[in-house]
Design an enzyme around this catalytic site. Sequence first.
Site, PDB file in Angstrom:
ATOM      1  N   LYS A 169     -23.045  51.173  35.150  1.00 44.83           N
ATOM      2  CA  LYS A 169     -24.170  51.173  34.200  1.00 44.83           C
ATOM      3  C   LYS A 169     -25.189  50.085  34.554  1.00 44.83           C
ATOM      4  O   LYS A 169     -24.820  49.018  35.064  1.00 44.83           O
ATOM      5  CB  LYS A 169     -23.666  51.042  32.758  1.00 44.83           C
ATOM      6  CG  LYS A 169     -23.378  49.643  32.305  1.00 44.83           C
ATOM      7  CD  LYS A 169     -23.272  49.532  30.791  1.00 44.83           C
ATOM      8  CE  LYS A 169     -23.141  48.061  30.458  1.00 44.83           C
ATOM      9  NZ  LYS A 169     -23.603  47.583  29.223  1.00 44.83           N
ATOM     10  N   LYS A 229     -28.010  44.004  32.205  1.00 43.71           N
ATOM     11  CA  LYS A 229     -28.822  42.777  32.245  1.00 43.71           C
ATOM     12  C   LYS A 229     -28.264  41.788  33.240  1.00 43.71           C
ATOM     13  O   LYS A 229     -28.978  41.022  33.841  1.00 43.71           O
ATOM     14  CB  LYS A 229     -28.741  42.077  30.895  1.00 43.71           C
ATOM     15  CG  LYS A 229     -29.571  42.627  29.831  1.00 43.71           C
ATOM     16  CD  LYS A 229     -29.454  41.658  28.648  1.00 43.71           C
ATOM     17  CE  LYS A 229     -29.154  42.359  27.371  1.00 43.71           C
ATOM     18  NZ  LYS A 229     -27.897  41.970  26.751  1.00 43.71           N
ATOM     19  N   LYS A 264     -15.113  42.627  31.861  1.00 51.82           N
ATOM     20  CA  LYS A 264     -15.661  41.254  31.891  1.00 51.82           C
ATOM     21  C   LYS A 264     -14.619  40.260  32.408  1.00 51.82           C
ATOM     22  O   LYS A 264     -14.979  39.270  33.038  1.00 51.82           O
ATOM     23  CB  LYS A 264     -16.186  40.836  30.514  1.00 51.82           C
ATOM     24  CG  LYS A 264     -17.348  41.710  30.043  1.00 51.82           C
ATOM     25  CD  LYS A 264     -18.642  40.970  29.805  1.00 51.82           C
ATOM     26  CE  LYS A 264     -19.815  41.946  29.846  1.00 51.82           C
ATOM     27  NZ  LYS A 264     -21.049  41.525  29.300  1.00 51.82           N
TER      28      LYS A 264
HETATM   29  P1  ATP Z   1     -24.677  42.381  29.692  1.00 52.33           P
HETATM   30  O1  ATP Z   1     -25.066  42.731  31.089  1.00 52.33           O
HETATM   31  O2  ATP Z   1     -25.023  40.986  29.302  1.00 52.33           O
HETATM   32  O3  ATP Z   1     -23.272  42.763  29.343  1.00 52.33           O
HETATM   33  P2  ATP Z   1     -25.973  44.760  28.743  1.00 52.33           P
HETATM   34  O4  ATP Z   1     -27.158  45.045  29.564  1.00 52.33           O
HETATM   35  O5  ATP Z   1     -24.749  45.592  28.975  1.00 52.33           O
HETATM   36  O6  ATP Z   1     -25.610  43.225  28.781  1.00 52.33           O
HETATM   37  P3  ATP Z   1     -25.788  44.610  25.881  1.00 52.33           P
HETATM   38  O7  ATP Z   1     -26.390  43.466  25.192  1.00 52.33           O
HETATM   39  O8  ATP Z   1     -24.295  44.592  26.074  1.00 52.33           O
HETATM   40  O9  ATP Z   1     -26.475  44.870  27.275  1.00 52.33           O
HETATM   41  O10 ATP Z   1     -26.179  45.954  25.156  1.00 52.33           O
HETATM   42  C1  ATP Z   1     -27.206  46.137  24.220  1.00 52.33           C
HETATM   43  C2  ATP Z   1     -27.300  47.577  23.854  1.00 52.33           C
HETATM   44  O11 ATP Z   1     -27.781  48.337  24.954  1.00 52.33           O
HETATM   45  C3  ATP Z   1     -25.951  48.212  23.487  1.00 52.33           C
HETATM   46  O12 ATP Z   1     -26.173  49.155  22.450  1.00 52.33           O
HETATM   47  C4  ATP Z   1     -25.544  48.915  24.723  1.00 52.33           C
HETATM   48  O13 ATP Z   1     -24.674  49.998  24.481  1.00 52.33           O
HETATM   49  C5  ATP Z   1     -26.886  49.389  25.261  1.00 52.33           C
HETATM   50  N1  ATP Z   1     -26.859  49.532  26.702  1.00 52.33           N
HETATM   51  C6  ATP Z   1     -26.601  48.542  27.590  1.00 52.33           C
HETATM   52  N2  ATP Z   1     -26.696  48.993  28.836  1.00 52.33           N
HETATM   53  C7  ATP Z   1     -27.010  50.314  28.743  1.00 52.33           C
HETATM   54  C8  ATP Z   1     -27.232  51.349  29.705  1.00 52.33           C
HETATM   55  N3  ATP Z   1     -27.146  51.112  31.005  1.00 52.33           N
HETATM   56  N4  ATP Z   1     -27.554  52.582  29.262  1.00 52.33           N
HETATM   57  C9  ATP Z   1     -27.649  52.842  27.944  1.00 52.33           C
HETATM   58  N5  ATP Z   1     -27.447  51.914  26.988  1.00 52.33           N
HETATM   59  C10 ATP Z   1     -27.124  50.663  27.378  1.00 52.33           C
END
Ligand code: ATP
Length: 330
Positions: A196, A199, A114
Site C-alpha cells: 500500500k 506516508k 510494523k
Molecule cells: P503510516 O505510513 O505512518 O503508517 P499511512 O499512510 O498508512 O501512515 P495512516 O495515518 O495509517 O496512513 O492512515 C490514515 C487513513 O488513510 C486511514 O483511514 C487509512 O486506512 C487510510 N489509508 C492509508 N493508506 C492508504 C492507501 N494506500 N489507500 C487507501 N487508504 C489508505
Amino acid sequence: MEDKKVILSGIQATGNLTLGNYIGALKNFVRMQDEFDCNYMIANMHALTVRRDPAELKENTLKVLATYIAAGIDPEKSTIFVQSQVREHAELGWVLDCYTYMGELNRMTQFKDKSAKHADNINAGLYTYPSLMAGDILLYQADIVPTGEDQKQHVELTRDIAERFNKLYGDTFKIPEPYIPKAGARIMGLQDPTSKMSKSSTIPNDTILLVDTPEDIMKKVKKAVTDSEGVVKYDVANKPGVSNLMTIYSVINNITLDDVEKEFEGKGYGDFKTAVAEAIVKELEPFHKKYNELMNNREYLEKIYTEGAKKASEKASKTLRLVYEKVGLI
Ligand code: ATP
Ligand code: LTN
C-alpha cells in the site's frame, strides 16, 4: 442535529499525507460532513508508537490539521481536534487495555507489519495501539468509522471490545460500523504496486504526496511501474501497476473501471499515464493553494485545534464518566 449519526475517524501525525490517505480516507471525510455529526482527529498519540523527532511530530500534527481543512473539512460543520489535547483518550485507552486480550492483539496485521519494519523498537504501545484506537471511537459513541482497508481489522476489534464491555456492564458503548469505500480503499505504491502507498514509505517515487508540485506528480506517475503488455486493462493479479493507476483515475473522475478501459482502448501507457497525472494535478489544485495559506497562518490553526479540543472533550467526558462509574473507578 441530535438525530444525525456520529462519525469518528483519524489520521496519524506521521508525515505529509499521500494520495492513498486522500482517496481512501479524506475524500470520504469531506463527503460525509453534511449528512453526519463528524469528528476528525489527528492521531498524534498513535504516532508515538514509532520513534519521532519531537519538533517534527508537532509540525506533522499541524500539517494534518491544515490538510484536513484544505481538503474541505469545514471546522464549522465538523469537530477537528488533536488526540493528545483531549485527555479522555489516554484514560479510556488504559481502561480498554484491560478488556482487550493479548490473543486478539497478536492477530493484528498492522502490529505484525510494523514490528517487522521497526524490529529494534517493538514497544508496548505498538502492541496496544488498537485499544487506544478503540477508545478514540467509543468515546464519541460513533456509529460509523470511515477508513481505508488496512484499518478495518482495528474497527472490528473495537466492536468486539465494545460488545464485551456492554455484556459485562450493560449498555455503555454504541457498536460502530466500519465504512470502507468500494473503490480506492487500498491505493498501492507506484514503484511497488503490491504494497500500500504509505506516508512512511522510503522507496523513491513510490508515493504521491498531496503537497507534491504538478511537475513532481507528472514525473512520479510517468515512472510508475507497469508491465510489458501495453494494454490498459484491470487485472490486479497480473497487472498490479496499471490496475492501481486505473483505480486512481476512476475514483478521481468518478467513473467505472470499464469506462477507463474504454477510454484508453488502443492507446499506450504513455497517453494513459499523462491523463492520470493530469487528473491528479487538477484534483489537487484547489488543495495546494489553501494548504499553503493555512500553513502560513499558525494563529488560525491554533484557534481551530483549541476550539476543537473543547468541543471534543465535552462529548468524550460524558462517555468516560459513564465508564468510570460502571467499572468502579472513583
Ligand atoms: P503510516 O505510513 O505512518 O503508517 P499511512 O499512510 O498508512 O501512515 P495512516 O495515518 O495509517 O496512513 O492512515 C490514515 C487513513 O488513510 C486511514 O483511514 C487509512 O486506512 C487510510 N489509508 C492509508 N493508506 C492508504 C492507501 N494506500 N489507500 C487507501 N487508504 C489508505
Ligand atoms: N489507526 C489509524 C488512525 C486512527 C484512527 C482512530 C482511525 C487512530 N484512531 C480512530 C479511525 C478511528 C490509522 O493508522 N490510520
